[in-house]
Design a protein around this motif. Structure first.
Motif, PDB file in Angstrom:
ATOM      1  N   MET A   1       0.837  -1.206   0.000  1.00 27.67           N
ATOM      2  CA  MET A   1       0.000   0.000   0.000  1.00 27.67           C
ATOM      3  C   MET A   1       0.872   1.256   0.000  1.00 27.67           C
ATOM      4  O   MET A   1       0.550   2.227  -0.676  1.00 27.67           O
TER       5      MET A   1
ATOM      6  N   LEU B   1     -12.484   2.812  -0.697  1.00 28.69           N
ATOM      7  CA  LEU B   1     -11.193   2.523  -0.033  1.00 28.69           C
ATOM      8  C   LEU B   1     -11.389   1.518   1.095  1.00 28.69           C
ATOM      9  O   LEU B   1     -10.603   0.582   1.254  1.00 28.69           O
ATOM     10  N   ALA B   2     -12.454   1.744   1.872  1.00 24.04           N
ATOM     11  CA  ALA B   2     -12.692   0.883   3.034  1.00 24.04           C
ATOM     12  C   ALA B   2     -13.055  -0.541   2.611  1.00 24.04           C
ATOM     13  O   ALA B   2     -12.972  -1.467   3.414  1.00 24.04           O
ATOM     14  N   ALA B   3     -13.457  -0.701   1.333  1.00 23.76           N
ATOM     15  CA  ALA B   3     -13.786  -2.047   0.838  1.00 23.76           C
ATOM     16  C   ALA B   3     -12.530  -2.806   0.406  1.00 23.76           C
ATOM     17  O   ALA B   3     -12.611  -3.960   0.001  1.00 23.76           O
ATOM     18  N   GLN B   4     -11.381  -2.129   0.481  1.00 28.32           N
ATOM     19  CA  GLN B   4     -10.116  -2.798   0.123  1.00 28.32           C
ATOM     20  C   GLN B   4      -9.510  -3.424   1.394  1.00 28.32           C
ATOM     21  O   GLN B   4      -9.818  -2.991   2.504  1.00 28.32           O
ATOM     22  N   PRO B   5      -8.665  -4.401   1.225  1.00 31.70           N
ATOM     23  CA  PRO B   5      -8.081  -5.059   2.414  1.00 31.70           C
ATOM     24  C   PRO B   5      -6.999  -4.211   3.087  1.00 31.70           C
ATOM     25  O   PRO B   5      -5.813  -4.561   3.106  1.00 31.70           O
ATOM     26  N   ILE B   6      -7.411  -3.056   3.575  1.00 26.46           N
ATOM     27  CA  ILE B   6      -6.470  -2.157   4.260  1.00 26.46           C
ATOM     28  C   ILE B   6      -7.116  -1.656   5.539  1.00 26.46           C
ATOM     29  O   ILE B   6      -8.339  -1.729   5.681  1.00 26.46           O
ATOM     30  N   ARG B   7      -6.280  -1.132   6.457  1.00 31.47           N
ATOM     31  CA  ARG B   7      -6.833  -0.480   7.648  1.00 31.47           C
ATOM     32  C   ARG B   7      -6.868   1.012   7.361  1.00 31.47           C
ATOM     33  O   ARG B   7      -5.846   1.593   6.968  1.00 31.47           O
TER      34      ARG B   7
END
Lengths: 238, 476
Positions: free
Chosen positions: B1, B180-186
Motif C-alpha cells: 500500500m 477505499l474501506a472495501a479494500q483489504p487495508i486499515r
C-alpha cells in the motif's frame, strides 16, 4: 460464497435488519429488491464489515466477516451507487491505485486489458475521471473487480441514474462476471434489471427478507406483482 | 500500500497544485522573514560599530588633550572634563560593552527588540542605573517581528492545518472512502500513510526552501552545519507534532469543517493561549515589586547617604588604608566622598535589588517548569537560544556588563584616592569589555517533541481501534 446466518442489525429500538438468512453461490447473481429503508444497504454494509451486526454472522468465501475483516475484503469488490474515484487521476491510474492498495501489482498492459474487458473505450483510458459519466465510472469499478480477481461482488444500486443503454451494458458486464464464477449480490430498485441479470431475487421489507424467487421461474409482471404484494401496494395496482 | 500511496499522493498533490502553492508560500515566507531578520542584525551591528567608532574618536581627542597637558600647554576644555582627572576619563570616556550578534541571530528577534545591545558603564553610575531597555516602537511590539521564528512557530502550523485537516473527511465527503474501506487495508494506516507522505513532502519543501533562501541571502548553511541541522531538526519535529494532531483530529472529529475548526482551536490554544496564560499566571503568582518604589527607595537612600558623606569617607579610608598612605596631598573632594558612598548605597540596596531579581527569577523558573504544556513555547525558546536572543542570553550579557562596570570603577579608585593624574601611559591599561557568549543552544527539545508526536500517533491508533467500526465511515 456469500452466506448470512440470522444476521441482525438494530439501532436502538429500531431493527434495520432482522434475522437475514441468505446464500449466494458461485456464479449466481442475487438481486435484493425493496423500498428505501428495507435493509438492502445495511446488508451490504454488514458484508463489507463497515458495521457490526447486533447478532448473527456473515461469511464471504467461508470466512467470517467480523472475525476476518481484512481477509474477506481480499475476495470481494464493491461498487456503490455513486462510484467516486479520484477525479484528477486517469482511469488507468485509478485502477492501478485501487488494485495496488489491494495488493495486486499489474503492468500497464494488464490495466488497460481490464479496462477494455470492462467495456471502457480505449481513448478514455488516459482521461481524467472528472470528465467521465456515471456509466464510465461504473465500468472502471467493474475493472477494479476484474483486476482484483474478486470472487464476490457487492453492488449497491449500481444502475440508478444510468441511462438505459449504460444500464444494459452494465447488466451485460455482470453476466460476464457471472460466467467467471463471481457471486454477485446487488441491491436495486430496478425490477426490470433484476429480472434481466439476476439468477435469484429477494424482496425485503422492514429489515426482513419476505420472498425469495428464482428469476427464470417468473415473468417480469409476476415479479412486479410479487413486489407490490410484499410492499402492500395493492390499491395502486388498480 | 505504501508504494502506491507514495506514487499517487505526489501525483494528486501536484495536480491539485498543493506542492506548487506550498513551495511559493514557503519561499516567500522564509525569504521575507530571513531578510527581515538579517536587516535587524545589520542594524544591531551598525549601532555597535558606530558606538565603538565614537569611543575611538573620543579617545583620540582624549589622547591629544593628555599630550597637550603633559607638554605643559593650556587646553580649552572645561576643567572637569580634562582627562588628567581619572573621574573625567571614567565618566566621559566610557568603553562600549557590546553584545555582538551570534551567527544565527537573524532567525529569531527574541528579546532583541526589548533590550539594548551595548551600554557604556560610567564610573559614577551604579549597577541599577545601567539602562538595558531599548526604546522600541509600541506598534512593533504589538505585532511582533516578522522573523523566521514567527514563520515557524505561528504560520507553519497554519499551513500544516490547511494541508492536512481533510485527509480523511474529504474522502468521506466525496464518497471515495467507502471504496477505499472495501479494500483489504486499515483506514487508520491509510490515513497515517497519507499524512506521513504529506509530512515528508512538506519537510522536503521546507528544507529545500530554507537552503535556497540561505544561499540567496548570502549565507552558507554548510559553514554553520550544526546550527543549520539543529534548526531543521527543530522545525521538522515541530511539524511532526502538528501532523500528529491532524492525525488525531482526522480520526476523531468528522466533517472537514469540524476538523478545520478543531485544528484551528488547537492552534489558538498551543500558540496563543498557552504562552499568554503561562505569562499571566507567572505574573500573578510571582508579582514583580514596583520598579518605581525601588527607584524611590534608591533616591531616599542616596539622599540620606549624601548627608553622611564625611563619615562614610572616613570609614572607607579606614577600610582602605592603602589610599591614605600613598597620597601625600590628602586632598578629598566631591568624587572621593561620592565614590565611597556608592559602595554603601550598593550594600544597602542589595535586599531591594535581590527581591526584584528574585521575583524575576521565580517567574522565569515558573515558565521554565510549565513551558512543556505547549510545543510552540519550547520551539520559540529554542530558536531564541539558537539566535542568542533569549532572556538568558540578555541576562548573561547584563551580568557581564555589571561585572565590567565594577572593573571599570575599581580601575579608577586608586587614581582617585591617591590623587594621581591619568596619563597617556595609563591609556593602554584601561579595562576592555569582551562579551562571552553562552554555550550554544542544546537540541534536547527535538527528542522530546518527537516523543510527544509518537505518543499522539499511538493515542490515535489506540482510541480509533477501540471505537466503533462505523465511526470512520460516517462523519460525526
Amino acid at each position: 460464497m456469500i452466506i448470512t446466518n440470522n444476521l441482525t442489525k438494530k439501532y436502538g429500538e429500531q431493527t434495520a435488519l432482522d434475522h437475514l438468512e441468505l446464500e449466494v453461490k458461485q456464479g449466481e447473481i442475487y438481486c435484493l429488491l425493496g423500498a428505501n429503508g428495507a435493509g438492502k444497504t445495511t446488508t451490504i454494509n454488514l458484508l463489507l464489515g463497515f458495521i457490526e451486526p447486533t447478532s448473527g454472522s456473515a461469511f464471504i468465501n467461508q470466512l467470517n466477516v467480523q472475525e476476518n475483516p481484512k481477509e474477506t475484503k481480499r475476495f470481494l469488490a464493491y461498487i456503490p451507487e455513486n462510484l467516486m474515484l479520484y477525479p484528477s487521476l486517469s482511469a488507468v491510474e485509478n485502477l492501478d491505485y485501487f488494485s495496488g492498495i489491494a495488493g495486486k501489482k499489474l503492468s500497464d498492459a494488464d490495466l488497460k486489458g481490464f479496462l477494455a474487458e470492462a467495456g471502457l473505450q480505449t481513448d478514455a483510458f488516459g482521461m481524467r475521471i472528472s470528465t467521465f459519466s456515471k456509466g464510465m465510472r461504473q465500468k472502471v469499478g467493474i475493472a477494479i473487480a476484474l483486476a482484483k480477481d474478486a470472487k464476490v461482488l457487492l453492488l449497491d444500486e449500481p444502475t440508478s441514474g444510468l441511462d438505459p443503454k449504460a444500464s444494459n451494458e452494465f447488466g451485460l458486464l455482470l453476466q460476464k462476471l457471472r460466467t467467471k464464477g463471481v457471486a454477485t449480490l446487488m441491491a436495486t430498485h430496478d425490477l426490470f434489471r433484476a429480472k434481466e441479470v439476476g439468477t435469484h431475487i429477494g424482496i425485503m421489507k422492514d429489515g426482513s427478507l419476505r420472498q425469495q424467487l428464482v428469476a427464470e421461474d417468473i415473468s417480469l409482471s409476476e415479479l412486479e406483482q410479487a413486489y407490490l404484494n410484499t410492499m402492500e401496494y395493492k390499491e395502486l395496482v388498480l | 500500500m505504501l508504494s502506491y500511496n507514495c506514487k499517487y499522493e505526489l501525483k494528486l498533490l501536484l495536480r491539485s497544485r498543493w506542492i506548487q502553492l506550498l513551495s511559493i508560500m514557503l519561499l516567500l515566507l522564509f525569504g521575507f522573514s530571513i531578510y527581515n531578520g538579517l536587516e535587524k542584525v545589520e542594524k544591531r551591528k551598525r549601532d555597535i560599530t558606530a558606538a565603538k567608532e565614537e569611543v575611538k574618536e573620543n579617545d583620540a581627542v582624549m589622547l591629544k588633550l593628555l599630550d597637550s597637558v603633559e607638554g605643559g600647554m593650556e587646553v580649552s576644555a572645561s576643567p572637569w572634563t580634562i582627562p588628567t582627572s581619572p573621574m573625567a576619563v571614567g565618566n566621559y570616556h566610557p568603553r562600549v560593552a557590546a553584545m555582538e550578534p551570534q551567527s544565527m541571530a537573524f532567525i529569531a528577534t527574541g528579546q532583541a527588540d526589548l533590550f539594548t545591545h551595548y551600554v557604556k558603564p560610567r564610573v559614577s553610575g551604579d549597577d541599577s542605573a545601567l539602562n538595558f531597555a531599548e526604546m522600541t516602537s509600541p506598534v512593533q511590539l504589538l505585532f511582533g517581528s516578522f522573523d523566521l521564528a514567527f514563520v515557524i512557530v505561528y504560520l507553519l502550523p497554519l499551513l500544516i492545518i490547511a494541508f492536512s485537516y481533510d485527509v480523511l473527511s474529504a474522502e468521506r465527503e466525496s464518497g471515495s472512502l467507502r471504496l477505499l474501506a472495501a479494500q483489504p487495508i486499515r483506514i487508520q494506516s491509510w490515513v497515517l500513510q497519507k499524512l506521513g507522505l504529506r509530512f515528508f513532502w512538506l519537510s522536503i519543501l521546507v528544507i529545500g526552501s530554507l537552503t535556497i533562501i540561505f544561499f540567496a541571502v548570502g549565507l552558507n548553511p554548510f559553514t554553520e552545519m550544526t546550527g543549520f541541522l539543529g534548526l531543521l531538526g527543530l522545525i521538522i519535529t515541530y511539524m511532526l507534532f502538528w501532523f500528529a494532531l491532524a492525525f488525531l483530529i482526522n480520526l476523531w472529529v468528522g466533517t472537514s469543517a469540524k476538523n478545520a475548526v478543531a485544528l484551528l482551536g488547537l492552534w489558538v490554544v498551543f500558540v496563543l493561549l498557552a504562552p499568554s496564560m503561562l505569562n499571566q499566571l507567572g505574573n500573578t503568582l510571582y508579582p514583580m515589586p514596583s520598579r518605581t518604589l525601588m527607584i524611590n527607595q534608591m533616591r531616599d537612600l542616596k539622599a540620606e547617604v549624601t548627608k553622611k558623606q564625611d563619615e562614610i569617607l572616613d570609614n572607607f579610608l579606614r577600610d582602605h588604608p592603602e589610599y591614605a598612605i600613598n597620597d601625600t596631598t590628602q586632598y578629598r573632594g566631591f568624587y572621593h566622598r561620592y565614590m565611597a558612598s556608592q559602595k554603601l548605597v550598593k550594600e544597602e540596596l542589595a535586599p531591594v535589588v535581590d527581591k526584584f531579581e528574585g521575583q524575576l527569577q521565580k517567574q522565569q523558573d515558573w515558565i521554565g517548569r510549565f513551558k512543556w504544556v505547549s510545543p510552540a513555547i519550547i520551539v520559540q525558546e529554542s530558536l531564541n537560544q539558537m539566535a542568542g536572543t533569549s532572556t538568558r542570553d540578555y541576562e548573561n550579557f547584563r551580568k557581564q556588563v555589571v561585572g565590567f562596570a565594577s572593573d571599570w570603577r575599581q580601575h579608577f579608585m586608586p587614581f582617585l584616592y591617591n590623587n594621581q593624574d591619568f596619563s597617556q601611559k595609563d591609556y593602554p591599561n584601561l579595562p576592555k569589555f569582551q562579551f562571552e557568549q553562552r554555550s550554544s543552544a542544546s537540541f534536547g527539545v527535538i527528542p522530546v517533541l518527537l516523543l510527544i508526536a509518537i505518543a499522539l500517533f499511538g493515542l490515535g491508533f489506540t482510541v480509533s481501534r477501540s471505537s466503533k467500526k462505523g465511526n470512520i465511515l460516517t462523519a460525526n
